[in-house]
Design an enzyme around this catalytic site. Structure first.
Site, PDB file in Angstrom:
ATOM      1  N   LYS A 186       0.729  -1.125   0.188  1.00 33.92           N
ATOM      2  CA  LYS A 186       0.129   0.156  -0.541  1.00 33.92           C
ATOM      3  C   LYS A 186       1.064   0.983   0.448  1.00 33.92           C
ATOM      4  O   LYS A 186       1.988   1.413   1.207  1.00 33.92           O
ATOM      5  CB  LYS A 186      -1.116  -0.024   1.125  1.00 33.92           C
ATOM      6  CG  LYS A 186      -1.786  -1.117   1.676  1.00 33.92           C
ATOM      7  CD  LYS A 186      -3.008  -1.293   2.482  1.00 33.92           C
ATOM      8  CE  LYS A 186      -2.310  -1.605   3.443  1.00 33.92           C
ATOM      9  NZ  LYS A 186      -2.868  -1.794   4.429  1.00 33.92           N
ATOM     10  N   THR A 220      -8.829   9.550   8.581  1.00 34.22           N
ATOM     11  CA  THR A 220      -8.597   8.294   7.879  1.00 34.22           C
ATOM     12  C   THR A 220      -8.293   6.773   9.185  1.00 34.22           C
ATOM     13  O   THR A 220      -7.346   5.918   8.645  1.00 34.22           O
ATOM     14  CB  THR A 220      -7.329   8.038   6.740  1.00 34.22           C
ATOM     15  OG1 THR A 220      -6.272   8.448   7.345  1.00 34.22           O
ATOM     16  CG2 THR A 220      -7.435   9.305   5.397  1.00 34.22           C
ATOM     17  N   GLY A 224      -6.518   0.567   6.996  1.00 32.04           N
ATOM     18  CA  GLY A 224      -5.964  -0.895   7.132  1.00 32.04           C
ATOM     19  C   GLY A 224      -6.149  -2.171   7.234  1.00 32.04           C
ATOM     20  O   GLY A 224      -6.822  -2.881   6.367  1.00 32.04           O
ATOM     21  N   CYS A 225      -6.855  -1.727   8.615  1.00 36.52           N
ATOM     22  CA  CYS A 225      -8.338  -2.644   9.363  1.00 36.52           C
ATOM     23  C   CYS A 225      -9.687  -2.745   7.758  1.00 36.52           C
ATOM     24  O   CYS A 225      -9.712  -4.343   7.397  1.00 36.52           O
ATOM     25  CB  CYS A 225      -8.483  -2.343  10.277  1.00 36.52           C
ATOM     26  SG  CYS A 225      -7.337  -2.232  11.242  1.00 36.52           S
TER      27      CYS A 225
END
Length: 276
Positions: A186, A220, A224-225
């Site tokens: 990412k 934000t 990721g989760c």
């Protein structure tokens, strides 16, 4: 007159193995919201409890190994599972335990496993003990269908600093050496790109690039989760990995655009943006 109704068909079953975020923006809470938004049935194995809010993680407590094992067996042995997502595992013991539990699943009925190698929170707080990295590399990553590190996690796992888009390929291949079938690097933290750029590399070495506009929104927390859970949900529905990643990135991008302030710090992405 007796009226009988046929039972509804159960949706795909997705299990998150992760820590709790008391602020509701990341962790188990974000995972279950994401799963609901994708029309799958979310289930959970809690690995750790955090005292966490919009300004940071004040403390966390890992659960006993037995508690993690019992939760996993309780869910899997009765309900079953169509995809698994792992998040915060905190310690070497928990990381090894989760890898071992995943290894007990029937190989004749392969279950996709999305590993989000959670190491540091959005606020910079450590969520994985340094000594757990070896268990992550040697025990959990070989069981992963997809691993989804951000650039900080790439550095911790491989030692590589990624500062430009061109370095993402090397990072993905270094991660692939630890055994996951697919690697999604990412690049949201890259400063040299006007876009949010992610790179997916598969077992055949093919590169799949995913680009989305950057949104001027600091809220934000939980990205990721949310991305990893969206990928797991789409895999449970039946997507192949590149299709699942594309759909998950679209969902997260919308969630970032709609992220909202909460508390005094960084607010969460909006997991329900499609409903508003």
């Amino acid at each position: 007159m007796l009226i009988t109704m046929s039972a509804a068909t159960a949706p795909p079953r997705v299990l998150t193995i992760a820590g709790s975020d008391s602020g509701g923006g990341a962790g188990i809470q974000a995972d279950l919201k994401t799963m609901l938004a994708h029309g799958v049935h979310g289930m959970s194995v809690l690995t750790a409890v955090t005292a966490q809010n919009s300004v940071g993680v004040q403390d966390f407590w890992a659960l006993p190994i037995e508690a993690v094992e019992r939760q996993f067996r309780s869910v899997v042995d009765d309900i079953g599972v169509d995809a698994i997502k792992t998040g915060m595992l905190a310690s070497p013991e928990l990381t090894s335990t989760v890898a071992r539990l995943i290894g007990t699943l029937d190989p004749a009925l392969p279950v996709p496993v999305v590993v989000d190698p959670v190491s540091v929170s959005k606020h910079g707080d450590a969520l994985l003990a340094p000594e757990a990295l070896d268990a992550l590399r040697t025990e959990l990553l070989p069981r992963a269908t997809v691993v989804t590190p951000n650039l900080d996690e790439v550095r911790l796992i491989t030692g590589l600093e990624v500062e430009a888009e061109g370095q993402m390929v090397q990072a993905a291949r270094a991660l692939a050496d630890f055994g996951p079938r697919w690697v999604l690097v990412k690049g949201g933290h890259l400063s040299d790109s006007p876009e949010s750029v992610d790179l997916l590399v598969g077992p055949d070495g093919a590169e799949h690039w995913f680009r989305a506009p950057r949104h001027d929104n600091r809220h934000t927390h939980g990205t990721g989760c949310t991305l990893a859970s969206a990928i797991a949900s789409r895999l449970a529905i039946g997507d192949d990995v590149p299709t699942a990643v594309a759909a998950a990135k679209e969902y997260v991008t919308g969630g970032i655009a709609a992220g909202f302030p909460l508390g005094a710090g960084i607010g969460p992405v909006d997991h329900g943006w499609r409903w508003r």
